[in-house]
Design a protein around this motif. Structure first.
Motif, short mmCIF file in Angstrom:
data_model
loop_
_atom_site.label_atom_id
_atom_site.label_comp_id
_atom_site.label_asym_id
_atom_site.label_seq_id
_atom_site.Cartn_x
_atom_site.Cartn_y
_atom_site.Cartn_z
N HIS A 145 0.81 -1.21 0.00
CA HIS A 145 0.00 0.00 0.00
C HIS A 145 0.85 1.27 0.00
CE1 HIS A 145 -3.73 -2.31 1.69
NE2 HIS A 145 -3.34 -2.72 0.50
N ARG A 146 1.95 1.26 0.73
CA ARG A 146 2.80 2.45 0.76
C ARG A 146 3.38 2.74 -0.63
NH1 ARG A 146 7.54 2.54 5.07
NH2 ARG A 146 8.16 0.74 3.82
N GLU A 147 3.80 1.70 -1.32
CA GLU A 147 4.34 1.89 -2.66
C GLU A 147 3.29 2.46 -3.61
OE1 GLU A 147 6.23 -0.73 -6.35
OE2 GLU A 147 5.81 -1.69 -4.41
N ALA A 366 3.60 14.69 1.55
CA ALA A 366 3.14 14.31 0.20
C ALA A 366 2.15 13.16 0.28
CB ALA A 366 4.34 13.93 -0.66
N ARG A 367 2.43 12.20 1.15
CA ARG A 367 1.53 11.06 1.30
C ARG A 367 0.18 11.50 1.87
NH1 ARG A 367 6.50 7.59 3.78
NH2 ARG A 367 7.24 6.67 1.81
N ALA A 368 0.22 12.38 2.85
CA ALA A 368 -1.03 12.83 3.48
C ALA A 368 -1.92 13.55 2.47
CB ALA A 368 -0.72 13.73 4.67
N LYS A 369 -1.32 14.43 1.67
CA LYS A 369 -2.10 15.15 0.66
C LYS A 369 -2.64 14.18 -0.39
CE LYS A 369 0.33 19.58 1.10
NZ LYS A 369 1.22 20.56 0.42
N ALA A 370 -1.79 13.23 -0.81
CA ALA A 370 -2.22 12.26 -1.81
C ALA A 370 -3.31 11.34 -1.25
CB ALA A 370 -1.03 11.43 -2.30
N ALA A 371 -3.20 11.01 0.05
CA ALA A 371 -4.21 10.15 0.67
C ALA A 371 -5.58 10.82 0.65
CB ALA A 371 -3.79 9.82 2.10
N ALA A 372 -5.60 12.11 0.91
CA ALA A 372 -6.87 12.84 0.87
C ALA A 372 -7.47 12.82 -0.54
CB ALA A 372 -6.66 14.27 1.34
N ARG A 373 -6.61 13.00 -1.56
CA ARG A 373 -7.09 12.96 -2.94
C ARG A 373 -7.57 11.57 -3.32
NH1 ARG A 373 -2.13 15.39 -3.96
NH2 ARG A 373 -1.51 13.62 -5.26
N ALA A 395 -5.01 5.02 5.68
CA ALA A 395 -4.45 5.26 7.02
C ALA A 395 -2.93 5.36 6.95
CB ALA A 395 -4.86 4.12 7.95
N ILE A 396 -2.42 6.47 7.47
CA ILE A 396 -0.97 6.67 7.54
C ILE A 396 -0.59 6.77 9.01
CG2 ILE A 396 0.97 8.13 6.87
CD1 ILE A 396 -0.73 9.20 4.59
N THR A 397 0.23 5.85 9.47
CA THR A 397 0.64 5.84 10.88
C THR A 397 2.16 5.88 10.97
OG1 THR A 397 0.58 3.41 10.88
CG2 THR A 397 -1.40 4.57 11.63
N LEU A 407 12.45 4.18 3.04
CA LEU A 407 11.12 4.61 2.57
C LEU A 407 10.43 5.51 3.58
CD1 LEU A 407 9.90 1.28 0.93
CD2 LEU A 407 10.83 3.31 -0.20
N GLY A 408 11.13 5.89 4.62
CA GLY A 408 10.57 6.86 5.56
C GLY A 408 10.10 6.27 6.87
N ARG A 409 9.22 7.02 7.53
CA ARG A 409 8.76 6.68 8.88
C ARG A 409 7.28 6.34 8.92
NH1 ARG A 409 9.85 11.38 12.73
NH2 ARG A 409 9.13 12.70 11.00
N ASP A 410 6.67 6.12 7.74
CA ASP A 410 5.22 5.92 7.67
C ASP A 410 4.86 4.48 7.32
OD1 ASP A 410 4.76 8.64 8.10
OD2 ASP A 410 4.97 9.09 5.96
#
Length: 555
Positions: A145-147, A366-373, A395-397, A407-410
């Motif tokens: 899902h993250r990818e 970037a992920r948060a904005k894309a998740a909303a879209r 869901a981003i945790t 790949l980050g902290r999410d």
């Protein structure tokens, strides 16, 4: 995309060669005709477990060959093949073949080169994405899902990965320096003692050889002292041979002019005097070199033995002791300067961490904005698919620090709630398989322009729906398919079947005790008849044919 599938002796299929094009292809047929056999056969070339039950009764082996063609070989596939040592020329098809023996075991080949099943599994995600009633891979698996979200968001993963590598390198250098300082401190007392011992001797390169030669000479002097003393008595005094030769030479010098032979005798006697003098001088130097000095011999032996003992202690040669002293001095100096070096490395690690956190924060934003879209885009697809009451959420945790990486902290997971008031849950935990397929379709439509596998397969996505919902599913499947990509749908819905650019009919026939499954590509007339059958059942009526025509004309 998948261009050809050749099947030999798989369950009810004796021999089958299918060709595929881009766009939407549909596969229809009566229940039990063998649609699942096709998917099982394709699963073999994608690395699924080779069950001996797949081998057709009476045959000793079965095989499946799939051909994939790409405008440009995807980077993931190219890297996987390169790691496996398999070369593929530009424009050359990727051929995957799998053989299964009736008595157990299987073989895999990629472009006619022997390959492992693990390689097939590694290639599979970029080749075929399969969504079925009991799908536990692809979009259902939260590990991907993250990818998917990053692809949708266009997250700058390269900068994030570079920041992670820089931080990891800085931390590794700091840890190494700390370990060295700690080890040096633990060895400090021992180093100090060893260095004091070496400093007391102050060994020099070449000293062992020089002392050994001196010791030998002193030992010889002890042994030859008596003989040398006797020789000294012989050469010294007025009655010594040399004194006698000199007396004779003086006397002969007075009469040498009297006869030539006397002159010759004088010359010879002069040479003898000279050589005897040289011999005397040489004997004196030898006596000096071989002087018997017990104190000097003892001193030379003591130092030589001390040096050799110290070399044995440190397991090195005597000539290596000076370099060992310098190394010990450097280590002790490193202990003194280590804290300053650690401070610089700690600052570098802190700065690298801050840079990584900034890059990770940018990725999170970037992920948060894309998740909303994405949530909004998926929500727009749910009502037409008869999922009006359902809700979708990305869901981003945050991950604990020990799980941070390139790949980050999410952590990212797609969640759904199928009923009002119900809690959100992972995709895989929803109750209805039909709902799951429609959720996946909605998500795929929302993600359609963001890449994925070359070929997408939906297995009976229309199960349990009809009418307008089936039409909506068909419309979205057609939208999702493109000339550059490929989508295959196994369907029981005439509305979905009418959308296909290619229509394959799967049929099963029996002759005596032998049952075979066949697949044929339908032409225009065959499509009308098959869609009419799907509309009316066993008996195809004129009304069903007319309705089939309307469906085909409406797409």
């Amino acid at each position: 995309m998948l261009t050809r599938l050749s099947i030999r002796n798989i369950v009810l299929i004796e021999a089958l060669d299918l060709e595929f094009r881009g766009g939407l292809g549909v596969l229809t047929g009566e229940t039990g005709a063998g649609k699942s056999i096709l998917l099982d056969a394709l699963g073999l070339v994608l690395g699924d477990r080779a069950e001996t039950a797949l081998v057709r009764a009476g045959e000793d082996k079965a095989s499946v060959t799939a051909s994939f063609v790409f405008p440009a070989l995807p980077a993931g596939i190219a890297e996987t093949l390169d790691d496996a040592g398999i070369e593929i020329e530009p424009g050359e098809p990727l051929l995957i073949r799998r053989q299964v023996k009736a008595d157990g075991g299987s073989k895999a080949f990629v472009n006619d080169q022997s390959a492992s099943v693990a390689l097939l599994r590694a290639l599979a995600p970029a080749l075929v994405e399969l969504h079925g009633q009991h799908d536990d891979r692809g979009l259902v698996n939260p590990r991907g899902h993250r990818e998917l979200l990053d692809r949708y968001a266009g997250t700058d993963l390269a900068a994030l990965a570079a920041a992670w590598r820089d931080w990891a390198k800085a931390e590794a250098q700091l840890a190494e320096a700390r370990a060295e300082v700690e080890q040096a401190k633990a060895d400090e007392d021992l180093l100090t003692a060893h260095l004091a011992e070496l400093d007391a001797l102050t060994p020099e390169v070449g000293e062992e050889e020089r002392l050994a030669a001196q010791r030998i000479d002193l030992q010889k002097g002890e042994r030859l002292s008596g003989e040398l003393e006797e020789l000294r008595h012989i050469w010294e005094g007025s009655d010594s041979p040399l004194a006698s030769l000199r007396v004779a030479a003086r006397k002969l010098d007075r009469i040498a002019e009297e006869h030539p032979l006397l002159a010759e005798a004088l010359a010879a006697l002069d040479r003898a005097v000279i050589e005897a003098g040289e011999a005397e001088e040489t004997l004196e130097r030898a006596a000096e070199a071989l002087v018997h000095d017990p104190a000097a011999l003892e001193a030379a032996e003591t130092r030589l033995f001390d040096l050799r003992a110290l070399a044995r202690k440190h397991r090195c040669e005597v000539d290596e002791l000076p370099a060992l002293m310098e190394e010990m001095r450097r280590k002790l100096a490193a202990i003194e300067g280590g804290e300053a070096e650690l401070g610089a490395l700690e600052r570098a690690a802190t700065e690298a961490r801050a840079a990584y956190l900034a890059a990770a924060d940018a990725a999170h934003e970037a992920r948060a904005k894309a998740a909303a879209r994405l949530d909004k885009a998926v929500a727009a697809e749910l009502a037409p698919l008869k999922l009006d009451a359902a809700r979708f959420r990305t869901a981003i945790t945050g991950l604990p620090e020990d799980k941070w990486g390139a790949l980050g902290r999410d952590a990212v997971e797609f969640l759904i709630a199928t009923n009002p008031g119900a809690d959100f849950a992972p995709l895989a935990k929803i109750a209805s398989g039909g709902e799951l397929s429609r959720f996946i379709l909605a998500l795929k439509v929302a993600l359609a322009e963001k890449g994925g596998a070359a070929t997408i397969i939906f297995d009976e996505i229309d199960r349990g729906v009809g009418g307008a919902v089936a039409s909506a599913i068909g419309e979205r499947l057609a939208r999702l398919a493109s000339d550059e990509g490929q989508l295959l749908a196994v369907t029981h819905s005439p509305q979905v079947a009418a959308r296909g650019g290619q229509h394959y009919l799967i049929a099963k026939a029996s002759s005596g005790t032998v049952t075979k499954t066949s697949v044929v590509l339908l032409g225009a007339e065959g499509r009308q008849e098959e869609i009419a059958r799907m509309l009316s059942g066993a008996e195809v009526t004129p009304e069903a044919r007319a309705q089939a025509d309307r469906l085909l004309e409406g797409v």
